[in-house]
Structure formats: C-alpha cells, structure tokens
Design a protein around this motif. Structure first.
Motif, PDB file in Angstrom:
ATOM      1  N   ALA A 139       0.827  -1.213   0.000  1.00  0.00           N
ATOM      2  CA  ALA A 139       0.000   0.000   0.000  1.00  0.00           C
ATOM      3  C   ALA A 139       0.858   1.259   0.000  1.00  0.00           C
ATOM      4  N   SER A 140       2.010   1.209   0.654  1.00  0.00           N
ATOM      5  CA  SER A 140       2.917   2.357   0.657  1.00  0.00           C
ATOM      6  C   SER A 140       3.381   2.687  -0.756  1.00  0.00           C
ATOM      7  N   ILE A 141       3.702   1.656  -1.517  1.00  0.00           N
ATOM      8  CA  ILE A 141       4.109   1.859  -2.914  1.00  0.00           C
ATOM      9  C   ILE A 141       2.941   2.375  -3.736  1.00  0.00           C
ATOM     10  N   ALA A 142       1.755   1.823  -3.508  1.00  0.00           N
ATOM     11  CA  ALA A 142       0.561   2.259  -4.250  1.00  0.00           C
ATOM     12  C   ALA A 142       0.256   3.725  -3.972  1.00  0.00           C
ATOM     13  N   ARG A 143       0.400   4.126  -2.728  1.00  0.00           N
ATOM     14  CA  ARG A 143       0.118   5.513  -2.366  1.00  0.00           C
ATOM     15  C   ARG A 143       1.127   6.470  -3.009  1.00  0.00           C
ATOM     16  N   ASP A 144       2.369   6.043  -3.089  1.00  0.00           N
ATOM     17  CA  ASP A 144       3.422   6.924  -3.632  1.00  0.00           C
ATOM     18  C   ASP A 144       3.370   7.043  -5.147  1.00  0.00           C
ATOM     19  N   THR A 145       3.036   5.942  -5.843  1.00  0.00           N
ATOM     20  CA  THR A 145       3.152   5.940  -7.305  1.00  0.00           C
ATOM     21  C   THR A 145       1.824   5.802  -8.041  1.00  0.00           C
ATOM     22  N   ASN A 146       0.746   5.447  -7.321  1.00  0.00           N
ATOM     23  CA  ASN A 146      -0.607   5.323  -7.884  1.00  0.00           C
ATOM     24  C   ASN A 146      -0.657   4.440  -9.136  1.00  0.00           C
ATOM     25  N   PRO A 147      -0.067   3.236  -9.085  1.00  0.00           N
ATOM     26  CA  PRO A 147      -0.131   2.357 -10.255  1.00  0.00           C
ATOM     27  C   PRO A 147      -1.433   1.560 -10.276  1.00  0.00           C
ATOM     28  N   ASP A 148      -1.699   0.930 -11.403  1.00  0.00           N
ATOM     29  CA  ASP A 148      -2.826   0.001 -11.486  1.00  0.00           C
ATOM     30  C   ASP A 148      -2.539  -1.285 -10.722  1.00  0.00           C
ATOM     31  N   LEU A 149      -1.264  -1.602 -10.549  1.00  0.00           N
ATOM     32  CA  LEU A 149      -0.863  -2.915 -10.063  1.00  0.00           C
ATOM     33  C   LEU A 149       0.438  -2.807  -9.277  1.00  0.00           C
ATOM     34  N   VAL A 150       0.465  -3.464  -8.087  1.00  0.00           N
ATOM     35  CA  VAL A 150       1.702  -3.568  -7.304  1.00  0.00           C
ATOM     36  C   VAL A 150       1.966  -5.040  -7.017  1.00  0.00           C
TER      37      VAL A 150
END
Length: 315
Positions: free
Chosen positions: A106-117
């Motif tokens: 979720a930290s990565i998703a919040r920082d980069t807003n990708p479709d997929l992590v």
C-alpha cells in the motif's frame, strides 16, 4: 487508501485459522476482509465465525455465502463485487501473509498510484527455485506495453494472489475471472497484463505460499486439460483482436510453452489413448490455424517438441 483482502473459502478447515489470522493481524490500518464461503462442506466457516467473534479486527470483515459451490473464479468475482477498497488483494485460504505485507504494498501504491503492485513471495514446503521468480526491479514504474513484455518473458508470476490491483481494473476494464474453468489465473493475469497501464514492484516478501504435498503429485484430470485448451483458445482470440502477435514477438514462444506443457501433461498422465490423440490433434490444429500464420516456431520450441516426440514413442 483502503485495501480489500478477498479470501475464497472451500474445504480448508486445516488451514483457514492460520490464513485468517494473518489477514486480521495486518499492520495496515485501512484493511477490509471479504470472505467468500463457496458452500464449503467442512468446518471451515465454524472456525471463521469463532475467530471473527473474538478478534478485535473481526468487525471489519464481510462474509458472503454462496448457495451452491461455484468454484474459485466465481468466489473471487463475488468478493470483488462486495469489496469497497481502492485496491483489491487476493489471498488463497491455505496460504498466509507476513504482518506488514499490505503496508509494504500500500505504501508503494500511495506513492506511485499504479494500477498494479507486485511483491515477492516466500515458499514453504518446496524449493523456492522451482517456482516463478519476481525478476523486476524496485524503484521504477513499468508502463503499458512493457508490462505485457515482462509478463510474456516470465519476469513475474501468473498466480492471482499477492497482487494489489486497482478497483478500476475490474469495474472499468472488466478484467474479471472466467468462471467454470481451471487455469483461471493464467488467463486472468494475461488479461491483467494487457489492461494495466502502470505497475510497481516490491522485492520484499509479502506472501507466504504453502505447498501442500498432495498438490505436487496430483494427477491432471480431463477437466484440467480441457480448461487449459479453453484458456489457450481465449488467449489466442484476445491476441488476434488486439494485434498482439505483431506488437509482442515473445507472444508466440509464450503460447508455445503452454501448448508444450499441455501435450506433456497428456503424455505423462494416464489418459485414454483416444482422448490423448484427439487433444493433440486439436491443439496442433488450433496453433496451425491461428498462430503459425502470424509467427513461425522458434528453434527452442522445435527442440522441446523433439523431446516430446521421443517421450510419446517411449509411452
């Protein structure tokens, strides 16, 4: 940012406590659990109810009950429809999560807003080297056609789990699981690679994959092979519709590897001889008609076919 963890439940009374507690004990605060009871005939749901009643995070759990057993794909689709998270995450009920798994992704998703992590996996019950490795780099963003290229070259795994997927992939892109078949993860991840506009990576282990010994030695059924044939048909249809054979040269080798796996499974399992003959004829006709007109087979594929030919003679 809310994350929904979707857990299908069917005949997992020996594993569900470990799985459910690992999800309830996630350190990420905005986590919702969506449990889908696919009409399990054992004591799995009794165990679930007792855990939810006594766990402080139990109130953040949605339980969906199917009236009849509909299979893994249908259970996941039901979970998706009832989930309210910005991102969705699939957890198989015989596996588990490290406590900080969702926090990391979720930290990565919040920082980069990708479709997929994607995160890395830990394997228990078998050697890690026997399973697909996550070969992509952290601290960079993969976009559009690069996502499909890395998928076709097997740089990330096909299993549906351990992927943080933006809700719009389902609600807007219609990337649902195909119901009524096996090998649904192969088809879904192929479609996901086509739909996703952006992807980020964590090399930290965010999933614990438990290998059950009976699954290693399990014989392939006719439904298993019939499903794989249907998956290959659909992949080829999607590829033709989206002009993928010309956009991605790796696609033919990827499909050929699945075809070879299909034929090998026919030869090493005890199927009726006529069934084997018909299925090999069907799969080769499918590739001749649909794939060979686009790309010739590689030398590597030809060598694998020679090995299969020798195996068939030994059989």
């Amino acid at each position: 940012m809310k994350v929904s963890i979707i857990i299908p439940i069917y005949k997992v009374e020996n594993f569900i406590e470990r799985c459910l507690l690992s999800a309830l004990n996630q350190t990420y605060p905005e986590t919702e659990l969506v449990l889908v009871n696919d009409c399990t005939p054992d004591n799995s749901m009794d165990i679930v109810r007792k855990i939810l009643e006594n766990h402080p995070a139990g109130k953040n759990t949605i339980v969906i009950n199917h009236e009849m057993n509909r299979g893994l794909s249908a259970a996941r689709n039901s979970g998706i429809k009832h989930a309210s998270g910005d991102y969705l995450y699939f957890l198989d009920s015989d596996d588990e999560l490290p406590p900080n798994a969702i926090s990391i992704l979720a930290s990565i998703a919040r920082d980069t807003n990708p479709d997929l992590v994607l995160g890395e996996i830990d394997v228990i019950g078998a050697e890690r080297s026997k399973f697909s490795q996550l070969k992509l780099k952290e601290n960079r963003r993969y976009e559009k056609e690069e996502i499909m290229r890395t998928f076709l070259s097997c740089q990330w795994y096909e299993m549906a789990w351990n992927k943080l997927v933006k809700r719009e992939i389902f609600t807007v892109q219609n990337c649902w699981f195909k119901e009524g078949i096996l090998h649904e993860d192969n088809l879904w991840s192929f479609q996901l690679a086509l739909c996703a506009e952006s992807m980020s990576i964590s090399q930290e282990k965010t999933y614990i994959y438990h290998i059950q010994q009976q699954s290693i030695t399990q014989k392939k059924s006719e439904k298993n092979l019939d499903s794989l044939y249907a998956v290959l048909q659909e992949m080829i249809g999607i590829s033709e519709k989206n002009n993928l054979f010309y956009r991605f040269p790796q696609l033919t080798d990827y499909l050929d590897n699945l075809r070879i796996y299909f034929i090998k499974s026919l030869l090493v399992n005890n199927f009726d001889k006529q069934y084997v003959t018909n299925q090999i004829k069907n799969i080769n006709a499918l590739f001749t008609e649909k794939v060979r007109k686009k790309r010739a087979k590689s030398l590597k594929t030809s060598l694998k076919e020679m090995v299969l030919f020798l195996l068939s003679k030994l059989k």
